[in-house]
Structures are given as structure tokens and as C-alpha cells.
Design an enzyme around this catalytic site. Sequence first.
Site, PDB file in Angstrom:
ATOM      1  N   MET A   1     -29.052   2.141  -7.060  1.00  0.00           N
ATOM      2  CA  MET A   1     -30.317   1.877  -6.354  1.00  0.00           C
ATOM      3  C   MET A   1     -30.254   2.374  -4.918  1.00  0.00           C
ATOM      4  SD  MET A   1     -31.270  -1.872  -7.902  1.00  0.00           S
ATOM      5  CE  MET A   1     -32.484  -2.170  -6.637  1.00  0.00           C
TER       6      MET A   1
ATOM      7  N   ASN B   1     -26.222  -1.617  -8.077  1.00  0.00           N
ATOM      8  CA  ASN B   1     -26.514  -1.685  -6.643  1.00  0.00           C
ATOM      9  C   ASN B   1     -26.273  -0.321  -5.980  1.00  0.00           C
ATOM     10  OD1 ASN B   1     -27.113  -3.202  -4.196  1.00  0.00           O
ATOM     11  ND2 ASN B   1     -24.938  -3.040  -3.728  1.00  0.00           N
TER      12      ASN B   1
ATOM     13  N   LYS C   1     -22.473  -4.136  -9.294  1.00  0.00           N
ATOM     14  CA  LYS C   1     -22.134  -3.275  -8.162  1.00  0.00           C
ATOM     15  C   LYS C   1     -22.544  -1.834  -8.431  1.00  0.00           C
ATOM     16  CE  LYS C   1     -20.275  -1.454  -4.499  1.00  0.00           C
ATOM     17  NZ  LYS C   1     -18.960  -1.493  -3.942  1.00  0.00           N
TER      18      LYS C   1
ATOM     19  N   ASP D   1       0.866  -1.171   0.000  1.00  0.00           N
ATOM     20  CA  ASP D   1       0.000   0.000   0.000  1.00  0.00           C
ATOM     21  C   ASP D   1       0.905   1.223   0.000  1.00  0.00           C
ATOM     22  OD1 ASP D   1      -3.219   0.475   0.887  1.00  0.00           O
ATOM     23  OD2 ASP D   1      -1.886   2.194   1.181  1.00  0.00           O
TER      24      ASP D   1
END
Length: 192
Positions: free
Chosen positions: A181, A178, A175, A35
Site C-alpha cells: 500500500m 502495508n 506487513k 551480528d
Amino acid sequence: MERKMAEIGFIGAGNMGGPMLANLIKAGHAVSVFDLSQEALEGAQAAGATVAASPGDAAAGRDTVITMLPAAANVRTALLGDDGACGSLAEGSLIIDMSTVGAGDSMALAADLAGRGYRMIDAPVGRGPLQAEAGTLLIMAGGAAEDVDAARPLFDCIAERVVHVGPQGHGVKLKLVNNYMSMVSDATTAET
């Protein structure tokens, strides 16, 4: 029957990735992490991950690479850029992108990776950091059935529900639907 433990390169140990990799480690999998944030790396190391110096270092000797990054450009760079994971990842290895990115970007990356001999699943997650910590995420996976089946033992460590929604690119598409929505529902509730 003894379960095979995976050797995973994990790129992106932030609010979602950190708890996800911690659950993989709790289940006995070996995780090497990269990271850009030193704080994220320290958290991952405290959870038992091996800290890598680059995405390529995280992928060296691993059989699977998981990315959980903020944007498609970050995923592409982590995999195919200088010191990218694909520079040290064996051909035929599985790459699982769990980031929420554009479907077109995801499908283009999958095609580029296939051309280099890699398999890819797009597997964005539903729910938030608390569920990531509890290992109760929802995974919407797009890709070849045999690749999704190969990833299920890993998915079972971080999610309570895994849905194979179709070919590569369909996980990201679902996704985004989703998310839309959910936003419409939030706006309607606020207006009410």
C-alpha cells in the site's frame, strides 16, 4: 509491582536492530548480541549489550531470542544452522522474528521450531530507523495470544503501537500488505 527484566539474545544489530536493542537495554533488559558486522557489534556494545561470538552464544542462558535480519534464509541459519541459537536455547523459550520475510518462509520456520519445542511470534515492524531510535515503531504481531502477551513488555520498549493481528504468519502478511500500500501510494504521488 516490580517488572521482570528479560534476558534476551538479539541477532541482527543493523540500522533497525541496533536502535531496538539499545531501547531494550535502556529499559533495563540484559541483551547479548550477535551480528556479522563488526561495526554493528561495536555500536551494540557501546549501548550496553554483551557481544556474542555466534547466534548460539547470544542465546545461551537467555529466555527470549529476537531476530532482525534481512532475509528468511538468514533467520533460519541464525536459529537452526551451525552454531545457531536453538543449539543453546532452552526448550519452550520464545523466539520473536521481527524481520520482514515471506509469509510462507516464516510459517515453515515456525512449524520447524514448534517441532523442536520452541514458541515463535512473527512481529515485523513498521516505520524506519528514526522511529526505531525513538522507540516509536509499529509492531504487527502474529502468533498465539499468550506468546504475544508474554512479549508485550519487550515490545513496549521499542514501539508505541503493538497490534496482535492473528495467528502465526499474519504479522508478516500484514506487513507485506502495508508495504505494498505504501509503494502504491508513493507511485501515485510521484505520477501526480
